[in-house]
Design a protein around this motif. Sequence first.
Motif, PDB file in Angstrom:
ATOM      1  N   ALA A   2      -0.340   3.196   0.778  1.00 44.84           N
ATOM      2  CA  ALA A   2       0.877   3.241   1.593  1.00 44.84           C
ATOM      3  C   ALA A   2       1.985   2.580   0.791  1.00 44.84           C
ATOM      4  N   ALA A   3       3.151   3.201   0.783  1.00 46.34           N
ATOM      5  CA  ALA A   3       4.324   2.632   0.114  1.00 46.34           C
ATOM      6  C   ALA A   3       5.455   2.644   1.120  1.00 46.34           C
ATOM      7  N   ARG A   4       6.022   1.466   1.368  1.00 44.03           N
ATOM      8  CA  ARG A   4       7.096   1.397   2.358  1.00 44.03           C
ATOM      9  C   ARG A   4       8.240   0.527   1.849  1.00 44.03           C
ATOM     10  N   VAL A   5       9.441   0.960   2.220  1.00 42.49           N
ATOM     11  CA  VAL A   5      10.635   0.216   1.860  1.00 42.49           C
ATOM     12  C   VAL A   5      10.725  -1.009   2.756  1.00 42.49           C
ATOM     13  N   VAL A   6      10.899  -2.145   2.126  1.00 40.29           N
ATOM     14  CA  VAL A   6      11.088  -3.413   2.831  1.00 40.29           C
ATOM     15  C   VAL A   6      12.284  -4.109   2.177  1.00 40.29           C
ATOM     16  N   GLU A   7      12.677  -5.226   2.722  1.00 40.60           N
ATOM     17  CA  GLU A   7      13.798  -5.956   2.144  1.00 40.60           C
ATOM     18  C   GLU A   7      13.512  -6.292   0.684  1.00 40.60           C
ATOM     19  N   GLY A   8      14.393  -5.845  -0.197  1.00 38.16           N
ATOM     20  CA  GLY A   8      14.279  -6.172  -1.610  1.00 38.16           C
ATOM     21  C   GLY A   8      13.442  -5.239  -2.447  1.00 38.16           C
ATOM     22  N   GLY A   9      12.833  -4.223  -1.832  1.00 39.38           N
ATOM     23  CA  GLY A   9      12.033  -3.319  -2.654  1.00 39.38           C
ATOM     24  C   GLY A   9      11.048  -2.471  -1.884  1.00 39.38           C
ATOM     25  N   VAL A  10       9.962  -2.168  -2.560  1.00 41.37           N
ATOM     26  CA  VAL A  10       8.913  -1.326  -2.000  1.00 41.37           C
ATOM     27  C   VAL A  10       7.602  -2.106  -2.035  1.00 41.37           C
ATOM     28  N   GLU A  11       6.964  -2.190  -0.884  1.00 44.21           N
ATOM     29  CA  GLU A  11       5.651  -2.827  -0.793  1.00 44.21           C
ATOM     30  C   GLU A  11       4.593  -1.734  -0.813  1.00 44.21           C
ATOM     31  N   ILE A  12       3.601  -1.941  -1.642  1.00 46.36           N
ATOM     32  CA  ILE A  12       2.515  -0.975  -1.781  1.00 46.36           C
ATOM     33  C   ILE A  12       1.228  -1.646  -1.338  1.00 46.36           C
ATOM     34  N   GLU A  13       0.462  -0.933  -0.520  1.00 46.87           N
ATOM     35  CA  GLU A  13      -0.845  -1.424  -0.103  1.00 46.87           C
ATOM     36  C   GLU A  13      -1.864  -0.325  -0.369  1.00 46.87           C
ATOM     37  N   ALA A  14      -2.912  -0.670  -1.107  1.00 49.85           N
ATOM     38  CA  ALA A  14      -3.958   0.283  -1.468  1.00 49.85           C
ATOM     39  C   ALA A  14      -5.288  -0.180  -0.905  1.00 49.85           C
ATOM     40  N   THR A  15      -6.012   0.757  -0.322  1.00 45.41           N
ATOM     41  CA  THR A  15      -7.335   0.487   0.240  1.00 45.41           C
ATOM     42  C   THR A  15      -8.341   1.413  -0.428  1.00 45.41           C
ATOM     43  N   ALA A  16      -9.474   0.866  -0.830  1.00 46.57           N
ATOM     44  CA  ALA A  16     -10.561   1.656  -1.404  1.00 46.57           C
ATOM     45  C   ALA A  16     -11.858   1.255  -0.726  1.00 46.57           C
ATOM     46  N   ALA A  17     -12.736   2.234  -0.512  1.00 50.03           N
ATOM     47  CA  ALA A  17     -14.032   1.958   0.116  1.00 50.03           C
ATOM     48  C   ALA A  17     -15.114   2.816  -0.536  1.00 50.03           C
ATOM     49  N   THR A  18     -16.326   2.285  -0.484  1.00 49.92           N
ATOM     50  CA  THR A  18     -17.485   2.992  -1.018  1.00 49.92           C
ATOM     51  C   THR A  18     -18.741   2.461  -0.345  1.00 49.92           C
ATOM     52  N   VAL A  19     -19.828   3.156  -0.535  1.00 54.96           N
ATOM     53  CA  VAL A  19     -21.163   2.623  -0.244  1.00 54.96           C
ATOM     54  C   VAL A  19     -21.858   2.608  -1.600  1.00 54.96           C
ATOM     55  N   ALA A  20     -22.016   1.397  -2.143  1.00 58.17           N
ATOM     56  CA  ALA A  20     -22.538   1.273  -3.505  1.00 58.17           C
ATOM     57  C   ALA A  20     -23.115  -0.120  -3.713  1.00 58.17           C
ATOM     58  N   GLY A  21     -23.606  -0.346  -4.930  1.00 61.08           N
ATOM     59  CA  GLY A  21     -24.171  -1.636  -5.295  1.00 61.08           C
ATOM     60  C   GLY A  21     -23.167  -2.564  -5.937  1.00 61.08           C
ATOM     61  N   THR A  22     -21.912  -2.172  -5.973  1.00 63.09           N
ATOM     62  CA  THR A  22     -20.860  -3.027  -6.518  1.00 63.09           C
ATOM     63  C   THR A  22     -19.558  -2.744  -5.781  1.00 63.09           C
ATOM     64  N   GLY A  23     -18.624  -3.675  -5.869  1.00 62.07           N
ATOM     65  CA  GLY A  23     -17.413  -3.617  -5.060  1.00 62.07           C
ATOM     66  C   GLY A  23     -16.328  -2.703  -5.595  1.00 62.07           C
ATOM     67  N   VAL A  24     -15.263  -2.585  -4.803  1.00 61.72           N
ATOM     68  CA  VAL A  24     -14.154  -1.686  -5.117  1.00 61.72           C
ATOM     69  C   VAL A  24     -12.832  -2.433  -5.287  1.00 61.72           C
ATOM     70  N   GLU A  25     -12.902  -3.732  -5.616  1.00 58.62           N
ATOM     71  CA  GLU A  25     -11.674  -4.494  -5.814  1.00 58.62           C
ATOM     72  C   GLU A  25     -10.819  -3.896  -6.930  1.00 58.62           C
ATOM     73  N   MET A  26     -11.451  -3.533  -8.034  1.00 56.09           N
ATOM     74  CA  MET A  26     -10.695  -2.998  -9.164  1.00 56.09           C
ATOM     75  C   MET A  26     -10.045  -1.665  -8.800  1.00 56.09           C
ATOM     76  N   GLU A  27     -10.727  -0.846  -8.031  1.00 50.62           N
ATOM     77  CA  GLU A  27     -10.149   0.440  -7.633  1.00 50.62           C
ATOM     78  C   GLU A  27      -8.902   0.234  -6.780  1.00 50.62           C
TER      79      GLU A  27
END
Length: 154
Positions: free
Chosen positions: A85-110
């Motif tokens: 999601a990218a939304r205009v806020v005061e002073g710029g654009v805030e981006i929020e990214a969500t990733a999910a999986t079912v796996a043996g390791t996490g998705v923080e890097m994604e």
Amino acid sequence: MAKLSHYDEAGQAHMVDVSAKAETRREAVARAFVELSDAVLAALPQNPKGNPLEVARFAGIQAAKKTAELIPMCHPLALSFVDVAARVVEGGVEIEATAATVAGTGVEMEAMVAASVAALTVYDMTKALDKGIRIREVVLVRKSGGKSGEYLRK
């Protein structure tokens, strides 16, 4: 004391063996902020390259799927879900990214790669108006699943 997991006893970098880890649902959310001048913010709707926020959203989703190609020790993951999601806020654009999986390791890097590339795309789409745009505060907001459990940025 915890040790860095991507190094062996000899100090050589290596990919962590996650084959013994349980496959669980894992999710991560990351954010980035693109600092834009008032003039650039006002010009966003008239961008001749298209809607910068929508292009950034697609770029972030695509980037999450290529994380293992970009970060040498990342495991390739079958992602169950990616959203940016990218939304205009005061002073710029805030981006929020969500990733999910079912796996043996996490998705923080994604999630972090998705937020970073989406922010870089906003820069690319608006740089003609201002070369002084800043990308800042690329952070992990939260993660769930796996051995280390829940993390929530304070």
